[in-house]
Design a protein around this motif. Structure first.
Motif, PDB file in Angstrom:
ATOM      1  N   GLU A 158       0.814  -1.215   0.000  1.00  0.00           N
ATOM      2  CA  GLU A 158       0.000   0.000   0.000  1.00  0.00           C
ATOM      3  C   GLU A 158       0.847   1.264   0.000  1.00  0.00           C
ATOM      4  O   GLU A 158       0.588   2.196  -0.774  1.00  0.00           O
ATOM      5  N   GLU A 163       3.863   1.479  -1.010  1.00  0.00           N
ATOM      6  CA  GLU A 163       4.587   1.475  -2.278  1.00  0.00           C
ATOM      7  C   GLU A 163       3.718   2.034  -3.402  1.00  0.00           C
ATOM      8  O   GLU A 163       4.200   2.781  -4.266  1.00  0.00           O
ATOM      9  N   ARG A 164       2.438   1.696  -3.374  1.00  0.00           N
ATOM     10  CA  ARG A 164       1.527   2.234  -4.385  1.00  0.00           C
ATOM     11  C   ARG A 164       1.335   3.742  -4.197  1.00  0.00           C
ATOM     12  O   ARG A 164       1.202   4.493  -5.177  1.00  0.00           O
ATOM     13  N   ARG A 203       2.145   6.660  -6.907  1.00  0.00           N
ATOM     14  CA  ARG A 203       1.154   7.658  -7.301  1.00  0.00           C
ATOM     15  C   ARG A 203       1.748   9.061  -7.204  1.00  0.00           C
ATOM     16  O   ARG A 203       1.525   9.910  -8.093  1.00  0.00           O
TER      17      ARG A 203
END
Length: 230
Positions: free
Chosen positions: A219, A221-222, A226
């Motif tokens: 999470e 890392e995402r 973004r």
């Protein structure tokens, strides 16, 4: 050189050149203390290689890692917010090299350049997200999953599949007994995810390790991806 630090690479040429003119290339050996809790911040660090560990220390001296920083960021992020001290201990977990800038020089640049400040505040958001998911993992995940997550995060920040990590260091980072680290390493090794020997962890099956870590990894890392798209 700047391409080895993604945060510097995210800057426009003018902002990047202004910082680089004030920076020094430095070695960052394992165990080097970059800051102590509530002590004045002398320098900010932008790693090109290696990993910085951010550690919270209790009044009685107990320690737990709350975040790690590699070539995707800088430390301490508190300098971006204008403070002259950091509430956490920061130490080199994996040796490397990086760029160092005096905290006062860095803060003057951040204050004077809105485009620089905007990028740095995105890094504060990204690192805060990592800290939050570390707290969640510490609260709800088994030590085996927490170790898997931590190894994956380190793997993201180094070249190759070998990590130089001792059991003692892992115990501090995960806030568990050394015996718990040994048992967790045996679980990961027994499943064929890693190979472990004294002071070394080798990734054997990254995809299987990610599947084992499950919801504990991914999470933050995402969120970084973004905020800082390639």
């Amino acid at each position: 050189m700047t391409r080895q630090n993604r945060l510097l690479a995210a800057l426009g040429p003018e902002e990047r050149d202004a910082l680089l003119s004030l920076m020094t290339d430095v070695a960052l050996p394992q165990g080097l203390e970059l800051s102590q809790p509530l002590s004045p911040i002398d320098h900010c660090y932008f790693p090109r290689t290696g990993i910085i560990s951010t550690v919270v220390v209790s009044p009685t001296g107990k320690q737990a890692e709350i975040g790690i920083i590699g070539r995707e960021g800088m430390s301490p992020s508190s300098a971006i917010l204008g403070t002259d001290s950091n509430p956490f201990r920061t130490v080199m977990q994996v040796d490397g090299h990086g760029l160092r800038i005096r905290r006062e020089d860095f803060q003057r640049q951040v204050e004077a350049r809105p485009a620089l400040r905007a990028v740095m505040l995105r890094w504060v958001q990204a690192f805060s997200c990592q800290v939050a998911f570390t707290a969640l993992s510490q609260a709800v995940d088994h030590v085996d999953e927490r170790l898997a997550r931590w190894i994956l995060m380190c793997h993201d920040r180094v070249d190759g599949d070998r990590l130089a990590l001792t059991h003692e260091f892992l115990a501090v980072m995960l806030a568990v007994r050394r015996a718990s680290v040994t048992n967790a390493l045996h679980v990961l090794e027994g499943n064929g995810f890693i190979y472990s020997q004294r002071g070394i962890v080798v990734i054997r099956n990254r995809a299987a390790l990610e599947a084992f870590a499950a919801n504990s990894y991914g999470e933050s890392e995402r969120e970084y991806a973004r905020l800082f798209p390639s």
